[in-house]
Design a protein around this motif. Structure first.
Motif, PDB file in Angstrom:
ATOM      1  N   UNK A 189      -5.295  24.568  42.613  1.00 35.88           N
ATOM      2  CA  UNK A 189      -5.556  25.288  41.374  1.00 35.88           C
ATOM      3  C   UNK A 189      -4.680  24.807  40.226  1.00 35.88           C
ATOM      4  N   UNK A 190      -3.397  24.580  40.505  1.00 39.31           N
ATOM      5  CA  UNK A 190      -2.497  24.102  39.458  1.00 39.31           C
ATOM      6  C   UNK A 190      -2.858  22.705  38.981  1.00 39.31           C
ATOM      7  N   UNK A 191      -3.195  21.828  39.901  1.00 38.37           N
ATOM      8  CA  UNK A 191      -3.585  20.459  39.544  1.00 38.37           C
ATOM      9  C   UNK A 191      -4.886  20.450  38.739  1.00 38.37           C
ATOM     10  N   UNK A 192      -5.846  21.246  39.185  1.00 35.67           N
ATOM     11  CA  UNK A 192      -7.137  21.292  38.491  1.00 35.67           C
ATOM     12  C   UNK A 192      -6.983  21.799  37.067  1.00 35.67           C
ATOM     13  N   UNK A 193      -6.183  22.839  36.887  1.00 39.04           N
ATOM     14  CA  UNK A 193      -5.993  23.389  35.549  1.00 39.04           C
ATOM     15  C   UNK A 193      -5.298  22.387  34.634  1.00 39.04           C
ATOM     16  N   UNK A 194      -4.351  21.606  35.178  1.00 37.93           N
ATOM     17  CA  UNK A 194      -3.688  20.575  34.375  1.00 37.93           C
ATOM     18  C   UNK A 194      -4.690  19.525  33.907  1.00 37.93           C
TER      19      UNK A 194
ATOM     20  N   UNK B  17      -7.081  18.793  25.475  1.00 36.53           N
ATOM     21  CA  UNK B  17      -6.054  18.322  24.549  1.00 36.53           C
ATOM     22  C   UNK B  17      -5.642  16.897  24.912  1.00 36.53           C
ATOM     23  N   UNK B  18      -6.542  15.922  24.703  1.00 36.52           N
ATOM     24  CA  UNK B  18      -6.261  14.544  25.119  1.00 36.52           C
ATOM     25  C   UNK B  18      -5.125  13.865  24.353  1.00 36.52           C
ATOM     26  N   UNK B  19      -4.800  14.367  23.153  1.00 37.77           N
ATOM     27  CA  UNK B  19      -3.745  13.726  22.361  1.00 37.77           C
ATOM     28  C   UNK B  19      -2.342  14.135  22.805  1.00 37.77           C
ATOM     29  N   UNK B  20      -2.253  15.206  23.527  1.00 41.97           N
ATOM     30  CA  UNK B  20      -0.945  15.666  24.016  1.00 41.97           C
ATOM     31  C   UNK B  20      -1.081  16.043  25.496  1.00 41.97           C
ATOM     32  N   UNK B  21      -1.298  15.052  26.355  1.00 40.09           N
ATOM     33  CA  UNK B  21      -1.596  15.352  27.761  1.00 40.09           C
ATOM     34  C   UNK B  21      -0.360  15.783  28.543  1.00 40.09           C
ATOM     35  N   UNK B  22      -0.616  16.504  29.618  1.00 39.92           N
ATOM     36  CA  UNK B  22       0.433  16.818  30.582  1.00 39.92           C
ATOM     37  C   UNK B  22       0.182  15.959  31.816  1.00 39.92           C
ATOM     38  N   UNK B  23       1.234  15.619  32.499  1.00 39.49           N
ATOM     39  CA  UNK B  23       1.063  14.901  33.763  1.00 39.49           C
ATOM     40  C   UNK B  23       0.560  15.904  34.798  1.00 39.49           C
ATOM     41  N   UNK B  24      -0.640  15.690  35.354  1.00 39.68           N
ATOM     42  CA  UNK B  24      -1.204  16.686  36.278  1.00 39.68           C
ATOM     43  C   UNK B  24      -0.307  16.994  37.471  1.00 39.68           C
TER      44      UNK B  24
END
Length: 386
Positions: free
Chosen positions: A310-315, A322-329
């Motif tokens: 669930x956490x990975x999918x939400x990331x 928000x492709x311009x400010x991505x988080x590392x999944x």
């Protein structure tokens, strides 16, 4: 000669040896396995070792000295058994909140405040809590209260699991606590395969923007506001939330070093001994050796797996939005509240693909939000099902 034999037989029957049963011996083996995991493998030793010793003690006939004789009843007698009084720390809901006080005194909410988006990732990891609850009901054999208590295992938070089980399924405290703490220790083994399956090389190499400095005032205001809002929304989780934030305010205030030291060291160590031993003492053979226990152990793995997923999918969804400010999944998996182990797993996995990518502090955001999220989930379930 017959007199001697009769005397020996009488003596043997007066000892605990005559009362040993096969289920008790099986529980001794379970205790030895837990000791092995704690001592040799170093899996959550601070709690697994006291749990193992408590489980061994409760399955030894005539274990407690009471009223001039040895009897297991004496241990739990309301008129004088040592562990009867210690175990009240669970039944009266003292130990889990005190553990949360210590956790709060050791927790840094700065990364979460600096990047509030990671609060969502902590919420996403609660997916495993509800999926496991529904799975337990679907499999049959569990009430809603029991299923909810099992589901909290997915939050990777031992004290919250015990707190919830004490409210909704007292008879399952032992297996739920053992599953929760064992799988918390196995996070470095359970999570990486799921993390690799859910991400690609490019995603694992994403470098996140450096976190800004967070002031003391922001940290204190955050703790106070979380306390107020969470207690108003889920009053049944108030004991956990208030103690967590109290410990954190002690830490961030910078004027009560002695309280911080006591909360995070001496007091927490004492309560950990009593909590672990008390949990172990609930693991008598007649309660623990049931098909339900094996199902709980199995569903613990499912809970952790779904929470990580669930956490990975939400990331990944956040990155699409928000492709311009991505988080590392990879930091999404840290939403399970095994602090700080899950955050370290994110760091280790990210470093395998980019040794210069430092994800630890970023992962602490969802990691500590997972603690709050699991407590809120527990409070909601208790309010609806108790």
């Amino acid at each position: 000669m017959s007199g001697i034999i009769n005397s020996v037989a009488d003596f043997a029957s007066s000892t605990g040896f005559a009362q040993i049963t096969v289920p008790m011996v099986i529980m001794w083996i379970v205790s030895f396995v837990l000791m092995f995991l704690a001592i040799v493998k170093k899996y959550e030793p601070l709690l697994l070792l006291p749990i193992a010793i408590g489980a061994l003690a409760v399955n030894i006939p005539s274990v407690a000295f009471y009223d001039g004789g040895w009897s297991i009843e004496g241990m739990f007698s309301p008129t004088g058994g040592l562990y009867y009084y210690i175990s009240q720390g669970i039944h009266l809901e003292l130990f889990p909140p005190i553990i949360f006080l210590g956790v709060g005194a050791m927790t840094d909410f700065g990364p979460l405040i600096a990047n509030p988006r990671t609060l969502i990732l902590g919420g996403g990891a609660q997916f495993g809590v509800f999926m496991t609850m529904f799975a337990a009901v679907a499999l049959g054999g569990f009430t809603l209260g029991e299923a909810a208590s099992i589901g909290i295992i997915g939050g990777a938070d031992g004290p919250t699991s015990i707190f919830t089980a004490n409210k909704l399924a007292k008879h399952l405290i032992g297996p739920i606590a053992v599953a929760a703490y064992t799988y918390m220790a196995l996070v470095p083994l359970i999570q990486p395969p799921i993390m690799r399956a859910m991400t690609n090389d490019a995603e694992r190499k994403i470098r996140m923007k450096a976190l800004r400095q967070v002031s003391k005032a922001e940290r204190i205001v955050f703790a106070v506001m979380v306390m107020i809002v969470c207690v108003l929304v889920v009053p049944d989780a108030s004991a956990l939330i208030i103690m967590l934030m109290m410990g954190n305010i002690f830490k961030e205030a910078g004027v009560v070093e002695r309280l911080v030291k006591t909360s995070s060291n001496e007091l927490m160590n004492i309560v950990t001994i009593f909590l672990g031993t008390s949990v172990g003492l609930t693991m008598s053979a007649d309660i623990f050796l049931k098909p339900q226990t094996l199902m709980i152990i199995a569903m613990g793995v499912v809970a952790f797996g779904f929470s990580t997923f669930g956490g990975l999918l939400l990331a990944k969804i956040m990155n699409k939005c928000s492709p311009k400010n991505p988080v590392n999944p990879l930091i999404g998996s840290a939403g399970v509240s095994a602090v700080p182990m899950a955050a370290r797993v994110s760091q280790v996995e990210g470093a395998k693909y980019d040794p210069q990518n430092f994800l630890l502090m970023h992962a602490m955001g969802p990691n500590v939000s997972g603690v709050i999220g699991t407590a809120v989930c527990a409070g909601y379930m208790i309010s609806r099902l108790s």
